[in-house]
Design an enzyme around this catalytic site. Structure first.
Site, PDB file in Angstrom:
ATOM      1  N   GLU A  78      38.706  41.044  30.358  1.00  0.00           N
ATOM      2  CA  GLU A  78      39.897  40.755  29.547  1.00  0.00           C
ATOM      3  C   GLU A  78      39.937  39.336  28.989  1.00  0.00           C
ATOM      4  OE1 GLU A  78      43.703  42.202  30.638  1.00  0.00           O
ATOM      5  OE2 GLU A  78      42.960  44.213  31.078  1.00  0.00           O
ATOM      6  N   HIS A  97      45.993  39.669  37.956  1.00  0.00           N
ATOM      7  CA  HIS A  97      45.127  40.205  39.011  1.00  0.00           C
ATOM      8  C   HIS A  97      44.683  39.050  39.906  1.00  0.00           C
ATOM      9  CE1 HIS A  97      43.879  44.297  37.366  1.00  0.00           C
ATOM     10  NE2 HIS A  97      44.704  43.821  36.461  1.00  0.00           N
TER      11      HIS A  97
END
Lengths: 412, 412
Positions: free
Chosen positions: A49, A278
């Site tokens: 990402e 995360h």
């Protein structure tokens, strides 16, 4: 017998959540990730990402001295978001884009536009003293996100991705000595996709194998304590969920052991924000040459594996039937729109030729209706083409799984 | 020294040109192909352009007794058109879809809809007496067609495909003993794409290596004598062109020699039509175990290879700049259409609020203009997204080629 030298390999894996304009405090976090990576010297960094090439370039400049080799995998409309930084040379790269990745019309989920892929970086360990050149395959990757666990419409797509990933690893890893996979698999440890991936490739889960563990409870990487996570999504999981993994496997005459596994726990030291929504996963692996080559570990639990493949095939079958229904209804919609258009054309021609009544409808509504029909025709044709592809890919995966089952069952 | 036993492998390759509703005398030709394959017992049959699954099923039923193993590769909207029939078990399959394959708006060329791919069928020779299991990779494939040799707009796409194909073969063939590739490469033997593919993988051209050759002059597979070929396209090539190939390579301790190569020459025996608009290529290969393993043959001509990679990279760069221009102009068009829509919305709102003059335009033209602007906006946004992907993939390939050049130049 003299002990063979051991290579200690430190791996860092993080889903960076760096979406331009959308991710909160993105630039600050990317800077923080860069600073941390420069300070703690890892051997291999697998990031997901990193959607902006500018962020990658910034990281590359910052990390050039400690990670001289890096690669950014380009794909899809937005990109794959995958990149690798390495202390050791990257000799070759290959990108495999999954054939299915969500629906283009689900704009709010956006997976389709990302071109989700698995990147393959093949490097050489020749210079780090394990004795012989030991090619290492490292694969950063990300699978389709799960948006709703109870009614997971993307499960068949994620299973196709898990299967393609497993097949890709099986076919490309044959000449490697060690395979390393790090990424956001968007699956819980006990999910069928993870069991399929691990069973079909023989990859081991660093969290399950680690001698020492330090970090969030149960190795979770999406935790409610993180200030960026959606609290409502994690309500059924008060401890959080584990969806980021480091998996590994020794292929030929090497052994790999996971000495230590760590996850970050919220804010980075000295600042008030974490790296991402995360948690990062950090593994210390010990790679050692074995005096005798051992066979592939696959085959010890083939009955279990056959069950997993059969379970996955059932799920793919469910997806296939749903796709066939959508394929049929979009086709029907296209035909209806076409009929409406033809009807209108006939009415217009009739009026022009003086056959029918004059101007049965006001011109404007007639015109609007025609444009509406045209719009529906274009959209539903597009959808129909898309679902044709979806049906083909799901069908193809079902076939491949069937072939795998046959081979598994035929083995003595 | 005792001679190792030799395996004689007969391979058949054909671009079947079996497009439903479009190809002339399709069903008759497919029947003819099936009859011939049943009569002449080949070991491996690689077919392309079998676009209809029904044709594949018919062939499968007809050939079940002599080719008990077969696979149809599904992809894209229409399909990949690729299938394999084999006398020996197919143990595993994998499909790699090229990341670039023409333009969706070039409807008349249709490549984009085909999902052109390379299929990988991995089989075992264990049962045919070469002595040890010798996995064989067979790859049927088709690359993007060339529609105009003088002004070949698809050259960069075909080069990206040739590169991806070469990379795919390099990465998947490591554990095989023999790699076999058959298909319509849509490139002349001296083209940069073929040189790149052969140089980067070490594959040998069966036509160039064959001890005996029989068939069309220079091994041509698209010849003016064939009643289905477009005569005008072949005007600059009175003998025809060679674009269908069987390529092969022995990886580890095996050698492969091409004993004989044949092409069909026009009508099949006993009938008035040929199999297809392409001629079939049939090779007889001798595979033998070598007492001593030899290294990869790559590396003998690395300087030449570096030149070829550099040449291909230049062409990909040309394509990249063209794609960037199209990316820019489609983006500009979308912005203009959006501006026009906004202007219209403001005018309409102004009229409604009684600020501007009443009805500056007739309602119908106003409405038509708005729909036109909307149509242009949707189309140009779609194009812009497509060209974004194209730029990314061309850029990615340029990067990979650069990495390959660096590795080639750094080797001692």
């Amino acid at each position: 017998m003299e002990r063979e030298p051991t290579l200690r390999l430190r791996v860092f894996d993080l889903n960076c959540w760096a979406i331009r304009y959308l991710s909160k405090r993105r630039q600050e976090r990317v800077r923080l990730i860069g600073d941390t990576l420069r300070r703690d010297s890892f051997d291999l960094v697998l990031l997901q990402e990193v959607w902006s090439e500018q962020d990658y370039s910034d990281l590359m400049v910052k990390l050039a001295s400690c990670y001289p080799f890096s690669h950014y995998f380009r794909s899809g409309v937005i990109g794959s978001g995958l990149c690798v930084f390495s202390r050791f040379p990257i000799l070759d790269t290959l990108l495999y884009q999954y054939s299915l990745n969500g629906y283009p019309y689900m704009l709010q989920h956006g997976d389709w536009f990302c071109g989700k892929s698995v990147g393959l970086g093949s490097g050489s360990r020749a210079r780090v003293g394990v004795g012989v050149p030991a090619p290492l395959l490292s694969l950063p990757l990300q699978l389709h996100a799960e948006y709703c666990r109870e009614k997971d419409a993307y499960l068949p797509h994620r299973l196709v991705q898990a299967w393609e990933l497993a097949q890709f690893i099986r076919h490309t890893s044959k000449a490697a000595d060690v395979v390393l996979l790090g990424g956001d698999l968007n699956m819980h440890p006990e999910d069928v996709g993870i069991r399929l991936l691990r069973g079909w490739t023989g990859l081991r889960d660093a969290f399950a194998e680690a001698k020492h563990f330090e970090g969030c409870k149960n190795g979770c990487t999406l935790v409610p304590d993180n200030c960026f996570t959606e609290k409502s999504e994690l309500l059924p999981f008060p401890l959080g969920i584990r969806i980021d993994y480091i998996l590994y496997k020794a292929i030929s005459s090497f052994t790999v052991k996971c000495e230590e596994l760590k996850t970050t726990t919220g804010p980075a030291p000295g600042v008030d924000i974490p790296f991402s929504d995360h948690e990062a996963v950090m593994a210390t692996l010990h790679i050692q040459r074995q005096p005798q080559a051992v066979g592939d570990t696959l085959g010890t639990a083939e009955l279990v594996l056959a069950d997993v493949v059969a379970e996955a095939r059932t799920e793919v079958g469910v997806g296939l039937r749903a796709a066939q229904r959508q394929h049929y209804s979009s086709g029907r919609m296209a035909v209806l729109a076409l009929l409406l258009l033809l009807l209108q054309a006939m009415a217009a021609l009739g009026t022009l030729a003086g056959l029918g009544p004059d101007q049965p409808f006001p011109k404007l509504s007639f015109c609007l209706l025609a444009f509406l029909a045209l719009g529906v025709l274009i959209l539903s044709t597009g959808l129909h083409l898309f679902h044709t592809m979806e049906v083909k890919m799901l069908h193809g995966t079902e076939d491949q799984m069937w072939m795998a089952l046959r081979v598994l069952q035929e083995r003595p």
